[in-house]
Design a protein around this motif. Structure first.
Motif, PDB file in Angstrom:
ATOM      1  N   HIS A  23     -29.208 -10.230  73.648  1.00 19.14           N
ATOM      2  CA  HIS A  23     -29.646  -8.630  73.214  1.00 19.14           C
ATOM      3  C   HIS A  23     -31.184  -8.655  72.754  1.00 19.14           C
ATOM      4  CE1 HIS A  23     -25.355  -9.131  74.081  1.00 19.14           C
ATOM      5  NE2 HIS A  23     -24.930  -9.554  72.667  1.00 19.14           N
ATOM      6  N   ILE A  24     -31.987  -8.971  73.430  1.00 19.41           N
ATOM      7  CA  ILE A  24     -33.365  -9.380  72.660  1.00 19.41           C
ATOM      8  C   ILE A  24     -34.295  -8.319  73.438  1.00 19.41           C
ATOM      9  CG2 ILE A  24     -35.240 -11.076  72.208  1.00 19.41           C
ATOM     10  CD1 ILE A  24     -33.202 -13.132  72.314  1.00 19.41           C
ATOM     11  N   VAL A  25     -35.086  -7.788  72.580  1.00 16.65           N
ATOM     12  CA  VAL A  25     -36.305  -6.943  73.189  1.00 16.65           C
ATOM     13  C   VAL A  25     -37.618  -7.590  72.599  1.00 16.65           C
ATOM     14  CG1 VAL A  25     -37.506  -4.764  73.218  1.00 16.65           C
ATOM     15  CG2 VAL A  25     -35.189  -4.702  73.052  1.00 16.65           C
ATOM     16  N   GLN A  26     -38.397  -8.171  73.978  1.00 12.18           N
ATOM     17  CA  GLN A  26     -39.800  -8.845  73.636  1.00 12.18           C
ATOM     18  C   GLN A  26     -40.766  -7.768  73.025  1.00 12.18           C
ATOM     19  OE1 GLN A  26     -39.648 -11.910  76.997  1.00 12.18           O
ATOM     20  NE2 GLN A  26     -41.166 -12.374  75.330  1.00 12.18           N
ATOM     21  N   GLU A  27     -41.431  -7.903  71.964  1.00  7.81           N
ATOM     22  CA  GLU A  27     -42.160  -6.975  71.362  1.00  7.81           C
ATOM     23  C   GLU A  27     -43.478  -6.633  72.254  1.00  7.81           C
ATOM     24  OE1 GLU A  27     -43.314  -4.170  69.224  1.00  7.81           O
ATOM     25  OE2 GLU A  27     -41.406  -5.094  68.519  1.00  7.81           O
ATOM     26  N   GLU A  28     -43.862  -7.603  73.082  1.00 11.51           N
ATOM     27  CA  GLU A  28     -45.284  -7.253  73.915  1.00 11.51           C
ATOM     28  C   GLU A  28     -44.772  -6.472  75.056  1.00 11.51           C
ATOM     29  OE1 GLU A  28     -45.390 -11.587  72.308  1.00 11.51           O
ATOM     30  OE2 GLU A  28     -43.853 -10.317  72.770  1.00 11.51           O
ATOM     31  N   GLU A  29     -43.576  -6.331  75.251  1.00  8.12           N
ATOM     32  CA  GLU A  29     -43.449  -5.526  76.571  1.00  8.12           C
ATOM     33  C   GLU A  29     -42.279  -4.267  76.344  1.00  8.12           C
ATOM     34  OE1 GLU A  29     -39.882  -7.761  78.832  1.00  8.12           O
ATOM     35  OE2 GLU A  29     -41.909  -8.292  79.387  1.00  8.12           O
ATOM     36  N   ARG A  30     -42.408  -3.674  74.899  1.00  7.94           N
ATOM     37  CA  ARG A  30     -41.337  -2.905  74.233  1.00  7.94           C
ATOM     38  C   ARG A  30     -41.235  -1.689  75.539  1.00  7.94           C
ATOM     39  NH1 ARG A  30     -41.970   0.428  69.023  1.00  7.94           N
ATOM     40  NH2 ARG A  30     -39.857   1.233  68.992  1.00  7.94           N
ATOM     41  N   GLU A  31     -42.065  -1.095  75.653  1.00  8.48           N
ATOM     42  CA  GLU A  31     -42.086   0.123  76.611  1.00  8.48           C
ATOM     43  C   GLU A  31     -41.637  -0.077  77.838  1.00  8.48           C
ATOM     44  OE1 GLU A  31     -41.618   3.432  75.601  1.00  8.48           O
ATOM     45  OE2 GLU A  31     -41.838   2.384  73.607  1.00  8.48           O
ATOM     46  N   GLN A  32     -41.990  -1.187  78.577  1.00  6.02           N
ATOM     47  CA  GLN A  32     -41.839  -1.583  79.798  1.00  6.02           C
ATOM     48  C   GLN A  32     -40.168  -2.177  79.727  1.00  6.02           C
ATOM     49  OE1 GLN A  32     -43.788  -5.031  81.145  1.00  6.02           O
ATOM     50  NE2 GLN A  32     -42.253  -5.479  82.941  1.00  6.02           N
ATOM     51  N   SER A  33     -39.770  -2.628  78.788  1.00  6.68           N
ATOM     52  CA  SER A  33     -38.648  -3.017  78.446  1.00  6.68           C
ATOM     53  C   SER A  33     -37.390  -1.667  78.350  1.00  6.68           C
ATOM     54  CB  SER A  33     -38.114  -3.886  77.142  1.00  6.68           C
ATOM     55  OG  SER A  33     -36.743  -4.191  76.856  1.00  6.68           O
ATOM     56  N   TRP A  34     -37.791  -0.888  77.619  1.00  4.74           N
ATOM     57  CA  TRP A  34     -37.009   0.268  77.767  1.00  4.74           C
ATOM     58  C   TRP A  34     -36.886   0.924  78.988  1.00  4.74           C
ATOM     59  CZ3 TRP A  34     -33.515   3.421  76.338  1.00  4.74           C
ATOM     60  CH2 TRP A  34     -33.411   4.532  76.872  1.00  4.74           C
ATOM     61  N   ALA A  86     -29.590   3.505  70.788  1.00  4.30           N
ATOM     62  CA  ALA A  86     -28.804   2.072  70.388  1.00  4.30           C
ATOM     63  C   ALA A  86     -29.871   1.137  70.759  1.00  4.30           C
ATOM     64  CB  ALA A  86     -27.533   1.986  71.388  1.00  4.30           C
ATOM     65  N   TRP A  87     -30.639   1.251  71.843  1.00  3.23           N
ATOM     66  CA  TRP A  87     -31.648   0.244  71.988  1.00  3.23           C
ATOM     67  C   TRP A  87     -32.896   0.308  70.956  1.00  3.23           C
ATOM     68  CZ3 TRP A  87     -37.215   0.643  72.807  1.00  3.23           C
ATOM     69  CH2 TRP A  87     -38.041  -0.210  73.261  1.00  3.23           C
ATOM     70  N   GLU A  88     -32.973   1.226  70.271  1.00  2.85           N
ATOM     71  CA  GLU A  88     -34.105   0.993  69.126  1.00  2.85           C
ATOM     72  C   GLU A  88     -33.541   0.096  68.138  1.00  2.85           C
ATOM     73  OE1 GLU A  88     -36.920   2.084  68.647  1.00  2.85           O
ATOM     74  OE2 GLU A  88     -37.149   3.726  70.221  1.00  2.85           O
TER      75      GLU A  88
END
Length: 293
Positions: A107-118, A138-140
């Motif tokens: 359940h990890i979001v990589q900071e460098e690709e934040r918007e791409q991840s969303w 919830a994603w935030e």
């Protein structure tokens, strides 16, 4: 064949300490790809939303089991994008040459690709969650880490996996009596395997058989036999074109409806769904080795 028996109290303490340091939820899977221990125990809201539908629940189970199979094959930590668009890292827990379980950072979001991840999560989760605003909120709340932080956390968890074996937090059981039991069970799965029959074959008492099963597998002998039958059914479903009834009979189940219920309880899928999902493709998402871990 080696089998692992987990000291649950020490395992929970390890996962809790790792979460305190990293803020990342960690899961321990057994060798069947089943979630046996996690910290925190509860899912984040994002994943709860995805799993709120049967379709999302099945996709999560399929993704986890496929990740375990890949980690077992590659014998090293692997970072990948899960079916819902999040970053996860899985690594095999190995005793010598045997894989006995898996650690998962999830359940990890990589900071460098934040918007791409969303955008990826929004697109992939659309079939499960209709309210995009609720999904975004919830994603935030999910943990955001840099690639360097994720790599460092993975390295520490890999060291922890080695330490788990050394500290006998997970006890590996392998002896001649266990090998005899396993061979006999696997060679006679299609037949009735009563405790009396096993005791006679092995030349042990019921009490000795009980302790052999609980020490080696952490369960009763009947549950171990059921696991082996389901494992055989999984192999036949993927590797052959045999019908479900034939597989049911070959694996020692006399009632097909009962076989379906037990198979779904053990794997999360009906036999038909399992064959469709795993015989045709691996649904793990993009996958990249963590070469430096």
């Amino acid at each position: 064949m080696k089998h692992a028996v987990l000291n649950k109290t020490e395992g929970e303490s390890l996962l809790r300490d790792f979460y305190t340091l990293s803020g990342l939820r960690t899961v321990l899977f057994d060798n069947y790809g089943r979630d046996t221990l996690s910290y925190p125990a509860s899912l984040p809201e994002f994943c709860r939303l995805v799993r709120s539908t049967s379709q999302g629940e099945e996709a999560c189970l399929r993704c986890d089991q496929t990740a375990c199979r890949r980690a077992r094959t590659e014998r090293r930590p692997v970072v990948y994008t899960c079916h819902s668009g999040l970053t996860e890292v899985i690594m095999p827990l190995r005793a010598g040459e045997e894989t006995i379980g898996y650690f998962l950072l999830c359940h990890i979001v990589q900071e460098e690709e934040r918007e791409q991840s969303w955008e990826r999560c929004r697109e992939r989760c659309a079939p499960y969650v209709s309210d995009e605003a609720v999904l975004r909120a919830a994603w935030e709340e999910l943990p955001r880490v840099s690639g360097d932080f994720l790599r460092a956390s993975s390295s520490l968890l890999l060291l922890a996996a080695h330490a788990v074996i050394e500290a006998q937090m997970v006890r590996v059981v392998s002896d001649s009596m266990t090998a005899r039991l396993e061979k006999y069970v696997d060679d006679h799965l299609e037949q009735p395997l009563t405790s009396d029959r096993l005791c006679t074959t092995l030349g042990v008492s019921r009490t000795a058989l009980y302790h052999l099963a609980t020490d080696a597998y952490g369960c009763r002998i009947s549950e171990y036999i059921t696991r082996r039958r389901i494992r055989r059914a999984q192999e036949l479903l993927i590797r052959t074109n045999q019908g479900g009834v034939d597989i049911c009979n070959q694996c020692g189940f006399n009632n097909y409806n009962y076989f379906i219920r037990v198979f779904k309880k053990q794997t999360g899928f009906t036999p038909k769904m399992y064959r469709k999902q795993f015989a045709e493709r691996d649904s793990i998402g993009e996958c990249v080795e963590l070469a430096d871990v």
